[in-house]
Scaffold this motif. Structure first.
Motif, PDB file in Angstrom:
ATOM      1  N   SER A  90      48.538 -92.973 -12.163  1.00  0.00           N
ATOM      2  CA  SER A  90      49.218 -93.564 -11.018  1.00  0.00           C
ATOM      3  C   SER A  90      48.436 -93.309  -9.738  1.00  0.00           C
ATOM      4  O   SER A  90      47.713 -92.329  -9.618  1.00  0.00           O
ATOM      5  N   LEU A  91      48.604 -94.195  -8.777  1.00  0.00           N
ATOM      6  CA  LEU A  91      47.910 -94.117  -7.507  1.00  0.00           C
ATOM      7  C   LEU A  91      48.399 -92.917  -6.701  1.00  0.00           C
ATOM      8  O   LEU A  91      49.581 -92.689  -6.560  1.00  0.00           O
ATOM      9  N   GLY A  92      47.444 -92.137  -6.175  1.00  0.00           N
ATOM     10  CA  GLY A  92      47.780 -91.087  -5.227  1.00  0.00           C
ATOM     11  C   GLY A  92      48.276 -89.787  -5.824  1.00  0.00           C
ATOM     12  O   GLY A  92      48.725 -88.928  -5.088  1.00  0.00           O
ATOM     13  N   SER A  93      48.239 -89.595  -7.117  1.00  0.00           N
ATOM     14  CA  SER A  93      48.680 -88.321  -7.669  1.00  0.00           C
ATOM     15  C   SER A  93      47.575 -87.726  -8.515  1.00  0.00           C
ATOM     16  O   SER A  93      46.642 -88.402  -8.895  1.00  0.00           O
ATOM     17  N   GLY A  94      47.673 -86.453  -8.812  1.00  0.00           N
ATOM     18  CA  GLY A  94      46.739 -85.848  -9.735  1.00  0.00           C
ATOM     19  C   GLY A  94      45.809 -84.857  -9.095  1.00  0.00           C
ATOM     20  O   GLY A  94      46.104 -84.260  -8.076  1.00  0.00           O
ATOM     21  N   TYR A  95      44.651 -84.715  -9.704  1.00  0.00           N
ATOM     22  CA  TYR A  95      43.676 -83.682  -9.418  1.00  0.00           C
ATOM     23  C   TYR A  95      42.758 -84.060  -8.275  1.00  0.00           C
ATOM     24  O   TYR A  95      42.376 -85.201  -8.117  1.00  0.00           O
ATOM     25  N   GLY A  96      42.358 -83.066  -7.487  1.00  0.00           N
ATOM     26  CA  GLY A  96      41.258 -83.265  -6.570  1.00  0.00           C
ATOM     27  C   GLY A  96      41.638 -83.341  -5.111  1.00  0.00           C
ATOM     28  O   GLY A  96      42.793 -83.360  -4.732  1.00  0.00           O
ATOM     29  N   PHE A  97      40.598 -83.376  -4.299  1.00  0.00           N
ATOM     30  CA  PHE A  97      40.709 -83.437  -2.848  1.00  0.00           C
ATOM     31  C   PHE A  97      41.278 -84.786  -2.432  1.00  0.00           C
ATOM     32  O   PHE A  97      40.977 -85.814  -3.023  1.00  0.00           O
ATOM     33  N   ASP A  98      42.093 -84.815  -1.391  1.00  0.00           N
ATOM     34  CA  ASP A  98      42.666 -86.059  -0.873  1.00  0.00           C
ATOM     35  C   ASP A  98      41.713 -86.641   0.176  1.00  0.00           C
ATOM     36  O   ASP A  98      41.677 -86.188   1.314  1.00  0.00           O
ATOM     37  N   TRP A  99      40.932 -87.641  -0.214  1.00  0.00           N
ATOM     38  CA  TRP A  99      39.942 -88.247   0.673  1.00  0.00           C
ATOM     39  C   TRP A  99      40.558 -89.282   1.599  1.00  0.00           C
ATOM     40  O   TRP A  99      39.870 -89.808   2.481  1.00  0.00           O
ATOM     41  N   ASP A 100      41.822 -89.604   1.442  1.00  0.00           N
ATOM     42  CA  ASP A 100      42.511 -90.637   2.214  1.00  0.00           C
ATOM     43  C   ASP A 100      42.849 -90.120   3.611  1.00  0.00           C
ATOM     44  O   ASP A 100      43.383 -89.033   3.759  1.00  0.00           O
ATOM     45  N   GLY A 101      42.546 -90.901   4.657  1.00  0.00           N
ATOM     46  CA  GLY A 101      42.969 -90.556   6.005  1.00  0.00           C
ATOM     47  C   GLY A 101      41.839 -90.305   6.985  1.00  0.00           C
ATOM     48  O   GLY A 101      40.664 -90.543   6.719  1.00  0.00           O
ATOM     49  N   PHE A 102      42.221 -89.782   8.145  1.00  0.00           N
ATOM     50  CA  PHE A 102      41.315 -89.537   9.265  1.00  0.00           C
ATOM     51  C   PHE A 102      40.548 -88.228   9.068  1.00  0.00           C
ATOM     52  O   PHE A 102      41.081 -87.267   8.524  1.00  0.00           O
ATOM     53  N   TYR A 103      39.305 -88.188   9.554  1.00  0.00           N
ATOM     54  CA  TYR A 103      38.496 -86.974   9.519  1.00  0.00           C
ATOM     55  C   TYR A 103      37.556 -86.946  10.726  1.00  0.00           C
ATOM     56  O   TYR A 103      37.270 -87.976  11.335  1.00  0.00           O
ATOM     57  N   ALA A 104      37.092 -85.758  11.076  1.00  0.00           N
ATOM     58  CA  ALA A 104      36.122 -85.583  12.155  1.00  0.00           C
ATOM     59  C   ALA A 104      35.306 -84.334  11.850  1.00  0.00           C
ATOM     60  O   ALA A 104      35.781 -83.423  11.161  1.00  0.00           O
ATOM     61  N   GLY A 105      34.069 -84.289  12.367  1.00  0.00           N
ATOM     62  CA  GLY A 105      33.243 -83.131  12.094  1.00  0.00           C
ATOM     63  C   GLY A 105      31.965 -83.091  12.900  1.00  0.00           C
ATOM     64  O   GLY A 105      31.781 -83.866  13.843  1.00  0.00           O
ATOM     65  N   VAL A 106      31.089 -82.174  12.508  1.00  0.00           N
ATOM     66  CA  VAL A 106      29.796 -81.977  13.164  1.00  0.00           C
ATOM     67  C   VAL A 106      28.692 -82.024  12.112  1.00  0.00           C
ATOM     68  O   VAL A 106      28.932 -81.739  10.939  1.00  0.00           O
ATOM     69  N   TYR A 107      27.480 -82.407  12.546  1.00  0.00           N
ATOM     70  CA  TYR A 107      26.339 -82.446  11.628  1.00  0.00           C
ATOM     71  C   TYR A 107      25.079 -81.991  12.345  1.00  0.00           C
ATOM     72  O   TYR A 107      25.001 -81.990  13.570  1.00  0.00           O
ATOM     73  N   GLY A 108      24.100 -81.627  11.555  1.00  0.00           N
ATOM     74  CA  GLY A 108      22.790 -81.278  12.080  1.00  0.00           C
ATOM     75  C   GLY A 108      21.754 -81.461  10.992  1.00  0.00           C
ATOM     76  O   GLY A 108      22.071 -81.418   9.808  1.00  0.00           O
ATOM     77  N   GLY A 109      20.531 -81.703  11.388  1.00  0.00           N
ATOM     78  CA  GLY A 109      19.471 -81.896  10.399  1.00  0.00           C
ATOM     79  C   GLY A 109      18.202 -82.349  11.064  1.00  0.00           C
ATOM     80  O   GLY A 109      17.951 -82.057  12.225  1.00  0.00           O
ATOM     81  N   GLY A 110      17.405 -83.097  10.306  1.00  0.00           N
ATOM     82  CA  GLY A 110      16.147 -83.540  10.861  1.00  0.00           C
ATOM     83  C   GLY A 110      15.442 -84.557  10.005  1.00  0.00           C
ATOM     84  O   GLY A 110      15.957 -85.028   9.000  1.00  0.00           O
ATOM     85  N   VAL A 111      14.261 -84.903  10.443  1.00  0.00           N
ATOM     86  CA  VAL A 111      13.373 -85.819   9.740  1.00  0.00           C
ATOM     87  C   VAL A 111      12.333 -84.957   9.030  1.00  0.00           C
ATOM     88  O   VAL A 111      11.500 -84.344   9.691  1.00  0.00           O
TER      89      VAL A 111
END
Length: 172
Positions: free
Chosen positions: A36-57
């Motif tokens: 069924s939709l929306g139940s079970g195992y794992g992280f809930d990826w649905d919805g709003f998110y925000a964050g920070v990143y860093g890295g390079g070339v």
């Protein structure tokens, strides 16, 4: 080795390392033991998110970048689609601004998300595009870590740079 070949090798390595460490039966809908939709195992990826990143070339002329991102995902069974905005700065002797709007599509494997992304905006202060992908892992109910590879370039040309970044996201 050509730029495109290096980018493909980094993407393949990232996807291979991002999968779950143990074998798991995800069933027909990508969720362990669920049909069924929306139940079970794992992280809930649905919805709003925000964050920070860093890295390079990492190839050619080395430069660094850092910034913030926010977006929204819609999860339908194991498929995840969304849109994300990134605002950052390149630091390579002189600072330039990046502002991207990216579409995102991928597959959830429980706590892991593997995705492709692409979009447009300002890259090092000039109008261009970004194409790439990444992997994300939800390690609490509301936080995830991610690695992303983006090939960037000017419209009408092949990608001229590749960015490898890591970040942390907070999901609401």
């Amino acid at each position: 080795m050509s730029f495109a070949l290096r980018m493909a090798a980094v993407l393949v390595a990232g996807i291979a390392l991002a999968g779950p460490a143990s074998a798991q039966d995800y069933g027909p809908y990508g969720v362990s033991g669920s049909t069924s939709l929306g139940s079970g195992y794992g992280f809930d990826w649905d919805g709003f998110y925000a964050g920070v990143y860093g890295g390079g070339v990492p190839f050619g002329t080395t430069s660094w970048n850092a910034g913030v991102f926010s977006g929204v995902n819609v999860a339908i069974d194991s498929a995840v689609v969304g849109v994300e905005a990134q605002l950052g700065a390149d630091i390579d002797g002189s600072t330039s601004i990046d502002a991207l709007v990216l579409g995102k599509g991928g597959v959830s494997l429980g706590d892991a998300l593997i995705y492709a992304t692409g979009g447009t905006g300002l890259i090092s202060g000039d109008f261009g595009y970004a194409l790439g992908g990444g992997a994300e892992y939800g390690f609490t109910d509301y936080m995830s870590v991610r690695g992303e590879v983006l090939g960037t370039g000017s419209w009408g040309s092949m990608p001229s740079d590749m960015r490898v970044t890591a970040g942390v996201a907070f999901h609401l």
